[in-house]
Design a protein around this motif. Structure first.
Motif, PDB file in Angstrom:
ATOM      1  N   VAL A  86     -86.306  20.134 -17.171  1.00  0.00           N
ATOM      2  CA  VAL A  86     -87.266  20.760 -18.119  1.00  0.00           C
ATOM      3  C   VAL A  86     -86.306  21.076 -19.526  1.00  0.00           C
ATOM      4  CG1 VAL A  86     -88.961  22.448 -18.619  1.00  0.00           C
ATOM      5  CG2 VAL A  86     -89.224  21.337 -16.476  1.00  0.00           C
ATOM      6  N   VAL A  87     -85.514  21.729 -19.156  1.00  0.00           N
ATOM      7  CA  VAL A  87     -84.767  22.379 -20.362  1.00  0.00           C
ATOM      8  C   VAL A  87     -84.051  21.034 -21.071  1.00  0.00           C
ATOM      9  CG1 VAL A  87     -82.602  23.549 -21.087  1.00  0.00           C
ATOM     10  CG2 VAL A  87     -84.186  24.514 -19.586  1.00  0.00           C
ATOM     11  N   GLY A  88     -83.668  20.071 -20.377  1.00  0.00           N
ATOM     12  CA  GLY A  88     -83.200  18.681 -21.149  1.00  0.00           C
ATOM     13  C   GLY A  88     -84.270  18.201 -21.714  1.00  0.00           C
ATOM     14  N   LEU A  89     -85.421  18.200 -21.307  1.00  0.00           N
ATOM     15  CA  LEU A  89     -86.427  17.474 -21.984  1.00  0.00           C
ATOM     16  C   LEU A  89     -86.820  18.137 -23.135  1.00  0.00           C
ATOM     17  CD1 LEU A  89     -88.987  16.275 -19.415  1.00  0.00           C
ATOM     18  CD2 LEU A  89     -87.322  14.859 -20.630  1.00  0.00           C
ATOM     19  N   LEU A  90     -86.665  19.584 -23.171  1.00  0.00           N
ATOM     20  CA  LEU A  90     -86.878  20.365 -24.337  1.00  0.00           C
ATOM     21  C   LEU A  90     -85.996  20.097 -25.358  1.00  0.00           C
ATOM     22  CD1 LEU A  90     -88.307  23.790 -22.762  1.00  0.00           C
ATOM     23  CD2 LEU A  90     -89.864  21.966 -23.854  1.00  0.00           C
ATOM     24  N   LEU A  91     -84.594  20.161 -24.987  1.00  0.00           N
ATOM     25  CA  LEU A  91     -83.672  19.879 -25.961  1.00  0.00           C
ATOM     26  C   LEU A  91     -83.622  18.445 -26.465  1.00  0.00           C
ATOM     27  CD1 LEU A  91     -80.733  21.819 -24.392  1.00  0.00           C
ATOM     28  CD2 LEU A  91     -81.921  22.670 -26.350  1.00  0.00           C
ATOM     29  N   PHE A  92     -83.997  17.500 -25.843  1.00  0.00           N
ATOM     30  CA  PHE A  92     -84.009  16.070 -26.230  1.00  0.00           C
ATOM     31  C   PHE A  92     -84.450  15.888 -27.801  1.00  0.00           C
ATOM     32  CE2 PHE A  92     -85.284  11.594 -26.289  1.00  0.00           C
ATOM     33  CZ  PHE A  92     -83.928  11.073 -25.901  1.00  0.00           C
ATOM     34  N   LEU A 117     -84.351  17.618 -30.147  1.00  0.00           N
ATOM     35  CA  LEU A 117     -83.678  18.285 -31.235  1.00  0.00           C
ATOM     36  C   LEU A 117     -82.152  17.428 -31.738  1.00  0.00           C
ATOM     37  CD1 LEU A 117     -83.332  21.799 -30.021  1.00  0.00           C
ATOM     38  CD2 LEU A 117     -84.741  20.885 -31.650  1.00  0.00           C
ATOM     39  N   HIS A 118     -82.107  16.258 -31.059  1.00  0.00           N
ATOM     40  CA  HIS A 118     -80.835  15.187 -31.354  1.00  0.00           C
ATOM     41  C   HIS A 118     -79.642  15.800 -31.309  1.00  0.00           C
ATOM     42  CE1 HIS A 118     -83.924  12.220 -32.138  1.00  0.00           C
ATOM     43  NE2 HIS A 118     -84.653  12.995 -32.943  1.00  0.00           N
ATOM     44  N   GLU A 119     -78.858  15.832 -32.231  1.00  0.00           N
ATOM     45  CA  GLU A 119     -77.367  16.474 -32.184  1.00  0.00           C
ATOM     46  C   GLU A 119     -77.375  17.764 -31.844  1.00  0.00           C
ATOM     47  OE1 GLU A 119     -75.029  15.572 -35.757  1.00  0.00           O
ATOM     48  OE2 GLU A 119     -75.790  13.586 -35.763  1.00  0.00           O
ATOM     49  N   ILE A 120     -78.138  18.728 -32.578  1.00  0.00           N
ATOM     50  CA  ILE A 120     -78.174  20.149 -32.024  1.00  0.00           C
ATOM     51  C   ILE A 120     -78.593  20.226 -30.666  1.00  0.00           C
ATOM     52  CG2 ILE A 120     -79.123  22.292 -32.422  1.00  0.00           C
ATOM     53  CD1 ILE A 120     -79.039  21.867 -35.498  1.00  0.00           C
ATOM     54  N   GLY A 121     -79.486  19.483 -30.268  1.00  0.00           N
ATOM     55  CA  GLY A 121     -79.695  19.684 -28.686  1.00  0.00           C
ATOM     56  C   GLY A 121     -78.644  19.121 -27.688  1.00  0.00           C
ATOM     57  N   PHE A 122     -77.836  18.074 -28.245  1.00  0.00           N
ATOM     58  CA  PHE A 122     -76.629  17.758 -27.398  1.00  0.00           C
ATOM     59  C   PHE A 122     -75.563  18.838 -27.693  1.00  0.00           C
ATOM     60  CE2 PHE A 122     -78.260  13.130 -28.546  1.00  0.00           C
ATOM     61  CZ  PHE A 122     -78.823  13.021 -27.194  1.00  0.00           C
ATOM     62  N   ILE A 123     -75.270  19.356 -28.496  1.00  0.00           N
ATOM     63  CA  ILE A 123     -74.509  20.342 -28.719  1.00  0.00           C
ATOM     64  C   ILE A 123     -74.885  21.653 -27.750  1.00  0.00           C
ATOM     65  CG2 ILE A 123     -73.444  22.104 -30.177  1.00  0.00           C
ATOM     66  CD1 ILE A 123     -73.450  19.827 -32.513  1.00  0.00           C
ATOM     67  N   ILE A 124     -75.950  22.038 -27.768  1.00  0.00           N
ATOM     68  CA  ILE A 124     -76.340  23.154 -27.040  1.00  0.00           C
ATOM     69  C   ILE A 124     -76.389  22.697 -25.325  1.00  0.00           C
ATOM     70  CG2 ILE A 124     -78.423  24.588 -26.222  1.00  0.00           C
ATOM     71  CD1 ILE A 124     -79.320  24.351 -29.068  1.00  0.00           C
ATOM     72  N   GLY A 125     -76.925  21.553 -25.297  1.00  0.00           N
ATOM     73  CA  GLY A 125     -76.627  21.085 -23.869  1.00  0.00           C
ATOM     74  C   GLY A 125     -75.368  20.983 -23.244  1.00  0.00           C
ATOM     75  N   PHE A 126     -74.466  20.447 -24.166  1.00  0.00           N
ATOM     76  CA  PHE A 126     -73.094  20.477 -23.594  1.00  0.00           C
ATOM     77  C   PHE A 126     -72.499  21.780 -23.370  1.00  0.00           C
ATOM     78  CE2 PHE A 126     -68.711  19.905 -24.998  1.00  0.00           C
ATOM     79  CZ  PHE A 126     -68.152  19.097 -24.114  1.00  0.00           C
ATOM     80  N   GLY A 127     -72.790  22.701 -24.420  1.00  0.00           N
ATOM     81  CA  GLY A 127     -72.288  24.029 -24.324  1.00  0.00           C
ATOM     82  C   GLY A 127     -72.792  24.739 -22.838  1.00  0.00           C
ATOM     83  N   ILE A 128     -73.931  24.534 -22.569  1.00  0.00           N
ATOM     84  CA  ILE A 128     -74.598  25.019 -21.422  1.00  0.00           C
ATOM     85  C   ILE A 128     -73.927  24.435 -20.078  1.00  0.00           C
ATOM     86  CG2 ILE A 128     -76.481  25.044 -19.783  1.00  0.00           C
ATOM     87  CD1 ILE A 128     -78.419  25.067 -22.289  1.00  0.00           C
ATOM     88  N   ILE A 129     -73.592  23.101 -20.076  1.00  0.00           N
ATOM     89  CA  ILE A 129     -72.812  22.686 -19.068  1.00  0.00           C
ATOM     90  C   ILE A 129     -71.402  22.839 -18.876  1.00  0.00           C
ATOM     91  CG2 ILE A 129     -71.990  20.175 -18.238  1.00  0.00           C
ATOM     92  CD1 ILE A 129     -74.358  19.069 -19.373  1.00  0.00           C
ATOM     93  N   VAL A 130     -70.723  23.249 -20.228  1.00  0.00           N
ATOM     94  CA  VAL A 130     -69.175  23.499 -19.993  1.00  0.00           C
ATOM     95  C   VAL A 130     -69.171  25.018 -19.567  1.00  0.00           C
ATOM     96  CG1 VAL A 130     -67.218  23.993 -21.423  1.00  0.00           C
ATOM     97  CG2 VAL A 130     -68.453  21.847 -21.749  1.00  0.00           C
ATOM     98  N   GLY A 131     -70.337  25.870 -20.101  1.00  0.00           N
ATOM     99  CA  GLY A 131     -70.121  27.171 -19.618  1.00  0.00           C
ATOM    100  C   GLY A 131     -70.361  27.409 -18.232  1.00  0.00           C
TER     101      GLY A 131
END
Length: 55
Positions: free
Chosen positions: A12-18, A20-34
């Protein structure tokens, strides 16, 4: 059951970030790396507590 809930929640979080394009990918990457870094830190702490010779 808790693992299934986490999978659904992260989807669900991934679908909400999708949209947002580039900013969504940056936020998602930050969550995964964190999460990965936090997991490594916890493994290090568990290993340190289980091995009394190392301090």
């Amino acid at each position: 059951m808790f693992l299934f809930f986490l999978i659904v929640a992260s989807s669900v979080v991934g679908l909400l970030l999708f949209p947002l394009h580039e900013i969504g990918f940056i936020i998602g990457f930050g969550i995964i790396v964190g999460c990965l870094l936090r997991g490594l830190y916890l493994l290090h702490e568990i290993n340190r507590k289980l091995d009394p010779d190392k301090k």
